[in-house]
Write an enzyme that holds these catalytic residues in place. Structure first.
Site, PDB file in Angstrom:
ATOM      1  N   GLY A 140      46.506  51.918  51.972  1.00 50.92           N
ATOM      2  CA  GLY A 140      45.961  51.951  53.322  1.00 50.92           C
ATOM      3  C   GLY A 140      45.976  53.368  53.853  1.00 50.92           C
ATOM      4  CB  SER A 141      45.629  54.610  57.266  1.00 46.53           C
ATOM      5  OG  SER A 141      46.648  53.873  57.908  1.00 46.53           O
ATOM      6  CD  GLU A 172      40.478  58.133  54.528  1.00 50.12           C
ATOM      7  OE1 GLU A 172      41.367  57.605  55.209  1.00 50.12           O
ATOM      8  OE2 GLU A 172      40.290  57.883  53.329  1.00 50.12           O
ATOM      9  CE  LYS A 199      49.202  42.666  56.434  1.00 48.27           C
ATOM     10  NZ  LYS A 199      47.896  42.581  57.142  1.00 48.27           N
ATOM     11  CD  GLU A 222      47.497  55.485  44.920  1.00 47.51           C
ATOM     12  OE1 GLU A 222      46.730  56.315  45.455  1.00 47.51           O
ATOM     13  OE2 GLU A 222      48.214  55.762  43.943  1.00 47.51           O
ATOM     14  CG  ASN A 225      38.789  50.262  51.058  1.00 49.64           C
ATOM     15  OD1 ASN A 225      39.906  49.773  50.947  1.00 49.64           O
ATOM     16  ND2 ASN A 225      38.447  51.389  50.471  1.00 49.64           N
ATOM     17  CD  GLN A 281      36.145  52.984  59.486  1.00 54.45           C
ATOM     18  OE1 GLN A 281      37.310  52.632  59.400  1.00 54.45           O
ATOM     19  NE2 GLN A 281      35.801  54.273  59.482  1.00 54.45           N
ATOM     20  CB  CYS A 293      40.543  55.671  49.061  1.00 53.64           C
ATOM     21  SG  CYS A 293      40.520  54.767  47.510  1.00 53.64           S
ATOM     22  CB  VAL A 336      49.977  52.195  57.968  1.00 52.98           C
ATOM     23  CG1 VAL A 336      50.772  50.977  57.532  1.00 52.98           C
ATOM     24  CG2 VAL A 336      49.217  51.893  59.263  1.00 52.98           C
ATOM     25  N   GLY A 337      51.204  54.358  55.934  1.00 54.32           N
ATOM     26  CA  GLY A 337      51.962  54.654  54.715  1.00 54.32           C
ATOM     27  C   GLY A 337      53.227  55.446  55.007  1.00 54.32           C
ATOM     28  CD  GLU A 359      48.289  50.862  43.375  1.00 52.02           C
ATOM     29  OE1 GLU A 359      48.556  49.651  43.325  1.00 52.02           O
ATOM     30  OE2 GLU A 359      47.589  51.360  44.260  1.00 52.02           O
TER      31      GLU A 359
END
Ligand code: NAP
Length: 478
Positions: free
Chosen positions: A225-226, A380, A172, A247, A149, A328, A281, A229-230, A459
């Site tokens: 990311g999501s 989300e 990546k 994040e 995004n 999406q 986000c 996955v995080g 960050e």
């Protein structure tokens, strides 16, 4: 069709496979074919970064500052062209794309300066005749994994501090949007930084991302990311004792109090719920509105939403571009159905739109009569879908705002200093906005959230050094 290769050890290397990069505003328009690396290429990239690390980490701050400044200068000079690329690739409007590119350029400029400001501390020892120095050192090779995004800004806000503090990098990017990352890699490559310091490996997260996280040559992973996955990445890093920074998602509340300026409240709700197609986000997806202002707010929102122009991201006059992908779009529309099946009322939008070109266009959706426990208010959605929760007063608004597994950004629209001050103190979000959209932040200050939205240190800004460096304490006998 032009093929875009991976950047490994300072060379553009052909990959075993390529995938087309399709414009979500026009499915007939391809930006080119982009590499799909295999794990052997990832291994080469990590090895190149490991080889480059000793020299880069001791290269001196002037060389690093010069390189980052040069990268920032080129990004800023090409903001219009790169902004157009970003809009074609991801679907946010051209103005938003140019803004994101400018942010990326400014981030490199900021961290060029930070190269020169990485101080330490000198303290007296508790033992006579001994000196104590506290310094920060780079970690080694850092794996950076980014979402679709913000295809330019997020790679920038990870790459710039990583390099500034003397680390080497394997990036990546998201499989859906490799074009911006490739353009950034091209600029970094031509800046003259030594081969292997920065490597770009494009490919699928389940293959390349997973291998990157688990690679023994990777010292730390910074991921955006999501949540799902995080969590997997955090678990893999924990077992291998790697430093990790995550994040992730948001379910950001926007409170509107009775005493709010109605025009300000409506504008910031429309901005933060629907602009960038709601794919931020930090987007507000829960509009928490107190009783007395509720009827006027709903009426004004409906009128304002009727004026929103959804169209080709690169066309003049477009307010909101398409959703970034079919998957999406389907997710967004399914949540509109879920909300209605749970008892919410669809007041506006929610349908797929046809335009001159075939694309993933969706009318921004506003659901009312929603309650805090509905899935549309807990999960989300990540699209142009917002729901309104009616509450009686500020106390209930604050409780509902904090009643979420996420904690990234939270906003309040009010003219009351008392409520604004209380909300800033008691919101359980990492970032709080008063009379401003929940999305839209500065590049020189920390960015991040609490609860399920973030894990690890912040960050951006000077706080980025917490993740991208490790502390050393040295004792010297005088
Ligand atoms: P995602 O599906 O989690 O993917 C993010 C990145 O992880 C992509 O590069 C993806 O590669 C990669 N990946 C996927 N599976 C992996 C695995 N098993 N191991 C390692 N890497 C893997 O998220 P997304 O759909 O791109 O982005 C949307 C999400 O990002 C939303 O939840 C949004 O809130 C969040 N986000 C958070 C922030 C923040 O700062 N808090 C900012 C922006 C976005 P592929 O693309 O190849 O799948």
């Amino acid at each position: 069709m032009t093929q875009h290769h991976n950047l490994i050890a300072g060379e553009w290397l052909a990959a075993p496979n390529y995938a087309p990069n399709i414009n979500p505003s026009n499915l007939q328009d391809s930006l080119g074919d982009y590499a799909q690396a295999d794990v052997a290429q990832l291994d080469m990239a990590v090895a190149a970064a490991q080889k480059a690390f000793p020299a880069w980490s001791t290269s001196g701050v002037q060389a690093r500052a010069d390189a980052l400044d040069k990268i920032g200068t080129e990004i800023l000079a090409r903001r219009e062209e790169l902004g157009t690329l970003l809009s074609r690739e991801e679907g946010k409007t051209r103005a938003e794309g140019i803004g994101e590119v400018a942010r990326a350029g400014n981030i490199f400029k900021f961290f060029a300066g930070e190269c020169l400001r990485l101080g330490g501390e000198v303290l007296p020892s508790v033992r006579p005749g001994i000196g104590v120095e506290i310094t920060r050192e780079p970690l080694g090779v850092i794996g950076l994994i980014t979402p679709w995004n913000f295809p330019m800004a997020i790679p920038a806000w990870k790459v710039a501090p990583a390099l500034a503090y003397g680390n080497c990098v394997v990036l990546k990017p998201a499989d859906l949007v490799p074009g911006c990352a490739w353009a950034l890699a091209d600029i970094i490559h031509r800046s003259g930084i030594p081969a292997g310091v920065f490597n770009l490996v494009m490919g699928r997260g389940s293959v390349i991302g997973d291998a990157l996280v688990n690679h023994p040559g990777i010292a730390a992973v910074s991921f955006t990311g999501s949540v799902g996955v995080g969590q997997r990445i955090a678990a893999a890093c924990a077992i291998n004792m790697k430093k990790v920074q995550l994040e992730m998602g948001g379910k950001n509340p926007q409170v509107v109090l009775d005493d709010a300026d109605l025009g300000v409240a409506v504008e910031l709700c429309v901005q933060s719920a629907f602009y960038s197609t709601g794919q931020r986000c930090t987007a507000s997806s829960r509009l928490i509105v107190t009783d007395k202002i509720y009827p006027a707010f709903i009426d004004a929102m409906q009128k304002r939403m009727a004026s929103i122009k959804v169209g080709d991201a690169c066309a003049a006059g477009t307010d909101i571009g398409p959703v970034a992908s079919l998957a999406q779009l389907e997710q967004d529309m399914s949540y509109v159905d879920i909300g209605q099946s749970e008892g919410a009322t669809l007041l506006a939008g929610g349908d797929r739109l046809q335009r001159d070109t075939e694309g993933f266009y969706m009318a921004p959706a506003l659901l009312v009569d929603s309650t805090p426990q509905m899935r549309i208010n807990r999960e989300e959605i990540f699209g142009p879908v917002a729901s309104v929760i009616r509450v009686k007063d500020y106390d209930e608004a604050l409780a509902v705002a904090n009643d979420t597994p996420f904690g990234l950004s939270a906003g309040i629209a009010t003219t009351s200093l008392k409520y604004a001050t209380h909300f800033k103190r008691h919101s359980q979000a990492g970032m709080v906005m008063v009379n401003l959209p929940t999305a839209g932040v500065d590049y020189h200050v920390p960015f991040g959230g609490r609860k399920g939205s973030s894990y690890g240190s912040r960050e951006q800004g000077t706080y980025a050094k917490e993740f991208f460096t490790v502390v050393k304490t040295a004792y010297t006998l005088a």
